[in-house]
Design a protein around this motif. Structure first.
Motif, short mmCIF file in Angstrom:
data_model
loop_
_atom_site.label_atom_id
_atom_site.label_comp_id
_atom_site.label_asym_id
_atom_site.label_seq_id
_atom_site.Cartn_x
_atom_site.Cartn_y
_atom_site.Cartn_z
N TYR A 147 0.86 -1.18 0.00
CA TYR A 147 0.00 0.00 0.00
C TYR A 147 0.89 1.23 0.00
N ALA A 148 0.95 1.89 -1.12
CA ALA A 148 1.77 3.09 -1.26
C ALA A 148 1.15 3.92 -2.38
N SER A 149 1.85 4.91 -2.83
CA SER A 149 1.36 5.70 -3.95
C SER A 149 2.47 5.80 -4.99
N PRO A 150 2.51 4.90 -5.99
CA PRO A 150 1.52 3.82 -6.20
C PRO A 150 1.86 2.56 -5.42
N GLY A 151 0.87 1.68 -5.32
CA GLY A 151 1.05 0.38 -4.70
C GLY A 151 0.46 -0.70 -5.58
N PHE A 152 0.32 -1.88 -5.03
CA PHE A 152 -0.24 -2.97 -5.83
C PHE A 152 -0.70 -4.08 -4.91
N ILE A 153 -1.54 -4.94 -5.45
CA ILE A 153 -1.92 -6.18 -4.79
C ILE A 153 -1.75 -7.29 -5.82
N GLU A 154 -1.02 -8.31 -5.44
CA GLU A 154 -0.80 -9.45 -6.34
C GLU A 154 -1.58 -10.65 -5.83
N LEU A 155 -2.42 -11.20 -6.68
CA LEU A 155 -3.29 -12.31 -6.30
C LEU A 155 -2.90 -13.58 -7.06
N THR A 156 -3.06 -14.70 -6.37
CA THR A 156 -2.95 -16.00 -7.03
C THR A 156 -4.37 -16.51 -7.27
N LEU A 157 -4.69 -16.84 -8.51
CA LEU A 157 -6.06 -17.18 -8.88
C LEU A 157 -6.06 -17.74 -10.30
N TYR A 158 -7.26 -18.02 -10.80
CA TYR A 158 -7.37 -18.41 -12.21
C TYR A 158 -7.20 -17.15 -13.06
N VAL A 159 -6.16 -17.13 -13.88
CA VAL A 159 -5.84 -15.91 -14.61
C VAL A 159 -6.91 -15.57 -15.66
N GLU A 160 -7.54 -16.59 -16.24
CA GLU A 160 -8.59 -16.32 -17.23
C GLU A 160 -9.78 -15.60 -16.59
N VAL A 161 -10.11 -15.98 -15.37
CA VAL A 161 -11.22 -15.34 -14.67
C VAL A 161 -10.85 -13.90 -14.31
N ALA A 162 -9.59 -13.69 -13.89
CA ALA A 162 -9.13 -12.34 -13.58
C ALA A 162 -9.25 -11.43 -14.81
N LYS A 163 -8.94 -11.98 -15.99
CA LYS A 163 -9.04 -11.18 -17.22
C LYS A 163 -10.50 -10.87 -17.55
N ASP A 164 -11.40 -11.82 -17.28
CA ASP A 164 -12.84 -11.58 -17.49
C ASP A 164 -13.31 -10.42 -16.62
N ILE A 165 -12.87 -10.43 -15.36
CA ILE A 165 -13.26 -9.36 -14.42
C ILE A 165 -12.67 -8.03 -14.87
N ALA A 166 -11.40 -8.05 -15.26
CA ALA A 166 -10.75 -6.81 -15.70
C ALA A 166 -11.47 -6.20 -16.89
N LEU A 167 -11.94 -7.04 -17.81
CA LEU A 167 -12.61 -6.54 -19.01
C LEU A 167 -13.94 -5.88 -18.67
#
Length: 212
Positions: free
Chosen positions: A84-104
């Protein structure tokens, strides 16, 4: 589906409720798109919500809850790393295809958030005005309410296009709704209510899902 990592960029000042929105809504979206992919791959059976009446809000809440149950515990999104910073990030382990569906879908809604909100508000107001909450498409067909049927079908198509759902996702939704366009409309309206809070995070530059 393939397990891997996705990175969501974080920026600006976050409040506790922002984290609550992110975790709650993201997980529901994950369950939804995970379910669509299971259907596409022919791995979805014994669908509990087939017995749902789809008459009122309870069925919608139950629908997303049941979809979430189809994600095995070991396949749910896990935090691999967070900064958590400016900028920051969160890295998740998951099904990457589903993550792309959500991102879209999040990026699609965020990119035209005012017009998408206006479309949703119009469709939802007409949905209530026409008293469709307690009906299914067979009820409209039995009474030969052609104007109502056309409204339902055109609304489903419009929301599918706004969300940029691909043909495989549309086909899976048709299977989920057993070909009932009014049930599918209820699903798509409920989907918006889960995408909108996440899209707001992107609009306000608090999270960027485009890199997912």
């Amino acid at each position: 589906m393939n397990k891997g990592q996705t990175t969501i960029l974080l920026d600006e000042r976050w409040k506790l409720e922002d984290f609550s929105v992110f975790t709650k809504e993201y997980q529901q979206l994950y369950g939804f798109f995970h379910g669509l992919r299971l259907i596409k791959e022919g791995d979805f059976s014994n669908i509990e919500f087939e017995r749902m009446p789809w008459l009122g809000g309870g069925s919608v809440v139950g629908f997303f809850s049941i979809l979430g149950k189809y994600v095995r515990p070991e396949n749910k999104p896990e935090v691999k790393q967070i900064q958590y910073a400016s900028p920051g990030f969160i890295e998740l382990t998951l099904y990457v295809e589903v993550a792309k569906d959500i991102a879209l879908i999040v990026s699609s809604v965020a990119g035209s958030i005012t017009s998408v909100a206006a479309t949703y508000n119009f469709i939802y107001s007409q949905y209530q005005k026409r008293k469709l909450t307690q009906l299914k498409i067979k009820d409209l067909e039995a009474k030969q309410l052609r104007e109502q049927i056309e409204f339902v079908k055109s609304s489903v198509l419009e929301l599918q296009q706004l969300y940029k759902l691909n043909p495989a996702q549309v086909k899976a939704l048709t299977q989920l709704s057993k070909g009932d366009e009014l049930v599918q409309l209820k699903m798509l309206l409920a989907l918006y209510r889960r995408v909108k809070p996440v899209a707001d995070l992107q609009v306000n530059n608090k999270a960027n899902f485009k890199s997912a």
